[in-house]
Design a protein around this motif. Structure first.
Motif, mmCIF file in Angstrom:
data_model
loop_
_atom_site.group_PDB
_atom_site.id
_atom_site.type_symbol
_atom_site.label_atom_id
_atom_site.label_comp_id
_atom_site.label_asym_id
_atom_site.label_seq_id
_atom_site.Cartn_x
_atom_site.Cartn_y
_atom_site.Cartn_z
ATOM 1 N N PRO A 257 44.187 34.583 50.190
ATOM 2 C CA PRO A 257 43.763 35.987 50.234
ATOM 3 C C PRO A 257 44.715 36.920 49.499
ATOM 4 O O PRO A 257 44.331 38.034 49.133
ATOM 5 N N GLU A 258 45.937 36.459 49.242
ATOM 6 C CA GLU A 258 46.890 37.298 48.520
ATOM 7 C C GLU A 258 46.452 37.572 47.083
ATOM 8 O O GLU A 258 46.961 38.506 46.442
ATOM 9 N N MET A 259 45.490 36.773 46.572
ATOM 10 C CA MET A 259 45.057 36.983 45.186
ATOM 11 C C MET A 259 44.273 38.283 45.024
ATOM 12 O O MET A 259 43.982 38.684 43.901
ATOM 13 N N ARG A 260 43.959 38.963 46.115
ATOM 14 C CA ARG A 260 43.365 40.303 45.994
ATOM 15 C C ARG A 260 44.336 41.269 45.326
ATOM 16 O O ARG A 260 43.914 42.219 44.661
ATOM 17 N N GLU A 261 45.620 41.065 45.537
ATOM 18 C CA GLU A 261 46.615 42.016 45.051
ATOM 19 C C GLU A 261 47.614 41.409 44.083
ATOM 20 O O GLU A 261 48.251 42.140 43.320
ATOM 21 N N TRP A 326 46.601 44.689 35.957
ATOM 22 C CA TRP A 326 45.388 43.885 36.037
ATOM 23 C C TRP A 326 44.518 44.267 37.227
ATOM 24 O O TRP A 326 43.295 44.275 37.134
ATOM 25 N N LYS A 327 45.141 44.609 38.367
ATOM 26 C CA LYS A 327 44.346 44.909 39.561
ATOM 27 C C LYS A 327 43.579 46.208 39.396
ATOM 28 O O LYS A 327 42.432 46.320 39.831
ATOM 29 N N LYS A 328 44.196 47.191 38.778
ATOM 30 C CA LYS A 328 43.506 48.452 38.534
ATOM 31 C C LYS A 328 42.304 48.229 37.613
ATOM 32 O O LYS A 328 41.205 48.742 37.861
ATOM 33 N N ALA A 329 42.499 47.466 36.552
ATOM 34 C CA ALA A 329 41.410 47.212 35.616
ATOM 35 C C ALA A 329 40.317 46.366 36.256
ATOM 36 O O ALA A 329 39.120 46.637 36.070
ATOM 37 N N ASN A 345 34.776 38.260 40.839
ATOM 38 C CA ASN A 345 35.467 39.141 39.904
ATOM 39 C C ASN A 345 36.956 38.837 39.876
ATOM 40 O O ASN A 345 37.576 38.782 38.812
ATOM 41 N N LEU A 346 37.546 38.613 41.043
ATOM 42 C CA LEU A 346 38.960 38.255 41.091
ATOM 43 C C LEU A 346 39.219 36.944 40.367
ATOM 44 O O LEU A 346 40.163 36.827 39.574
ATOM 45 N N GLN A 347 38.399 35.951 40.634
ATOM 46 C CA GLN A 347 38.582 34.653 39.974
ATOM 47 C C GLN A 347 38.433 34.792 38.469
ATOM 48 O O GLN A 347 39.231 34.249 37.699
ATOM 49 N N GLY A 348 37.404 35.524 38.029
ATOM 50 C CA GLY A 348 37.172 35.675 36.599
ATOM 51 C C GLY A 348 38.312 36.381 35.893
ATOM 52 O O GLY A 348 38.748 35.962 34.807
ATOM 53 N N TRP A 349 38.828 37.438 36.504
ATOM 54 C CA TRP A 349 39.926 38.165 35.881
ATOM 55 C C TRP A 349 41.207 37.346 35.881
ATOM 56 O O TRP A 349 41.941 37.340 34.884
ATOM 57 N N GLN A 350 41.471 36.651 36.968
ATOM 58 C CA GLN A 350 42.703 35.866 36.989
ATOM 59 C C GLN A 350 42.605 34.655 36.063
ATOM 60 O O GLN A 350 43.606 34.225 35.497
ATOM 61 N N TRP A 351 41.397 34.116 35.877
ATOM 62 C CA TRP A 351 41.227 33.009 34.931
ATOM 63 C C TRP A 351 41.397 33.518 33.504
ATOM 64 O O TRP A 351 42.179 32.976 32.729
ATOM 65 N N ALA A 352 40.643 34.554 33.151
ATOM 66 C CA ALA A 352 40.692 35.068 31.782
ATOM 67 C C ALA A 352 42.070 35.627 31.439
ATOM 68 O O ALA A 352 42.539 35.518 30.303
ATOM 69 N N GLY A 353 42.720 36.216 32.441
ATOM 70 C CA GLY A 353 44.034 36.800 32.207
ATOM 71 C C GLY A 353 45.170 35.809 32.295
ATOM 72 O O GLY A 353 46.335 36.207 32.151
#
Length: 418
Positions: A257-261, A326-329, A345-353
């Motif tokens: 759950p920490e991947m939210r932030e 990244w979190k703001k975007a 959305n979190l998974q996609g952003w953390q994967w792409a980023g």
């Protein structure tokens, strides 16, 4: 009398809580308009409310009743239970941090049992073992059970509560379970056989466009997969894999759950994020001078939807080229999406980023001009949403692209090597 509490599952078919409640006699449906979930954009609120309206119509058509109330669930659900003298509440389990917190508080506030039935994922997100990489997670797929049919009739019940009006700033898809089923059938008949070939088209026409229905639960992923598994071929196989990626997103957020932030790989939290409001606004409004990024962001503003390939490109540009927080975007991007599902959305952003999801190498940095030419070769999508660009070559970009790429790679390599 019992309650079926609908959350992000606005349907009657393939709904384990509906099936379980039906065994115990009379029951009514309930939707709580939770302010914690409705603190978002008008388009997203309007889409949710339209699907609640269609759910209420489905209840009416079967002789049942759907109650709607506004407020915090831990206050509203017990109040409805007391009013109806309900014996139990049935709902589908939630796997997000807020959903689990909400359900814990509701359970504590109730004087009757709250039964949480497994949501019909292809792979349960709450597997005992936590996977960080998709491939071993996907091997846990053990096949499908037949989806549960929608009840033909419901116990007679009155309905209570008015649904507020909300105007959307974008054209919404047809709402409700029937519309979702029709869209699934159309995709299977017309596009499934070429999905593996066309899925990366920047105009999104190679995909199913079912994600807004999955987000509000007007369509069960298990039922969608069941329809597709009747077909052979690479298209069907690849689309099932994408549904498994959806479950992987829920699995990651359940166990981490920490991947939210924070980045899933905490080393990347130390990237020197650039707090530049003008730069952020240029990205957010599609005014970066990079045609593929600008077309994608403008399409998102205009329609509430953008293809998966375009999502990857704008996320990577924000994180790796611009070093925007990244979190703001990610949060701003999600609020423009009709299908803005938090885990995905979190998974996609953390994967792409390159922030730690799956085995995606941090050093993969897309050539944005080549991506545009490859996935929109005729330029029709670019001309529709960014007509001032004659090609996918950057024009006065907000950053020097080769220099920004080198900057990111140098910073990331230092973090990885310690």
């Amino acid at each position: 009398m019992n309650l079926v509490w609908h959350r992000s599952d606005l349907r009657l078919a393939d709904h384990p809580a509906v099936a379980e409640a039906s065994k115990g006699g009379a029951w009514v449906g309930l939707v709580v308009l939770d302010p914690n979930n409705l603190k978002t954009t008008p388009r997203r609120r309007a889409w949710f409310l339209e699907n609640v309206r269609r759910l209420r119509e489905a209840y009416r058509a079967r002789g049942g009743g759907l109650w709607v109330c506004q407020g915090y669930p831990w206050e509203q659900v017990p109040a409805v239970v007391r009013t109806l003298k309900a014996h139990a509440v049935y709902a589908l389990a939630s796997y997000t941090p807020y959903g689990r917190h909400r359900d814990m508080r509701v359970r504590e506030a109730l004087a009757v049992p709250l039964y949480l039935l497994p949501a019909p994922h292809l792979i349960p997100p709450d597997l005992p073992r936590a996977y960080r990489v998709f491939t071993p997670f996907s091997r846990q797929f053990a096949g499908l059970h037949a989806p549960l049919p929608a009840p033909e009739s419901l116990p007679p019940a009155a309905e209570e509560g008015e649904l507020p009006e909300e105007s959307s700033d974008v054209l919404l898809p047809p709402a409700g379970e029937e519309a979702a089923q029709a869209a699934l059938k159309q995709f299977v008949a017309q596009k499934l056989h070429r999905y593996h070939v066309d899925r990366d088209r920047l105009d999104g026409e190679g995909g199913s466009r079912l994600s807004p229905y999955f987000t509000v639960g007007a369509l069960s992923p298990r039922q969608a997969a069941w329809e597709v598994t009747r077909f052979q071929g690479e298209g069907a196989k690849k689309w099932i894999a994408e549904l498994l990626w959806r479950d992987f997103s829920f699995h990651l957020l359940f166990h981490f759950p920490e991947m939210r932030e924070m980045p899933l790989d905490p080393r990347f939290a130390r990237l020197p994020w650039v707090e530049d409001e003008d730069l952020f606004t240029a990205w957010y409004q599609g005014k970066t001078g990079v045609p593929v990024v600008d077309a994608a962001m403008r399409e998102l503003w205009a329609t509430g939807f953008v293809s998966n390939r375009a999502r990857m490109l704008v996320a990577q540009f924000a994180v790796k080229y611009l070093l925007l927080p990244w979190k703001k975007a990610e949060a701003a991007f999600k609020d423009l999406l009709l299908d803005g599902d938090t885990p995905q959305n979190l998974q996609g952003w953390q994967w792409a980023g390159g922030l730690g999801v799956d085995a995606a190498p941090y050093f993969r940095v897309f050539n944005l001009e080549e991506q545009g030419k490859r996935h929109d070769p005729e330029g029709s999508w670019r001309r529709r949403f960014a007509p001032e660009y004659a090609s996918y070559a950057a024009q006065d970009p907000v950053v020097d692209l080769p220099q920004a790429r080198r900057r990111y790679l140098s910073l990331a390599e230092k973090l990885v090597r310690g």
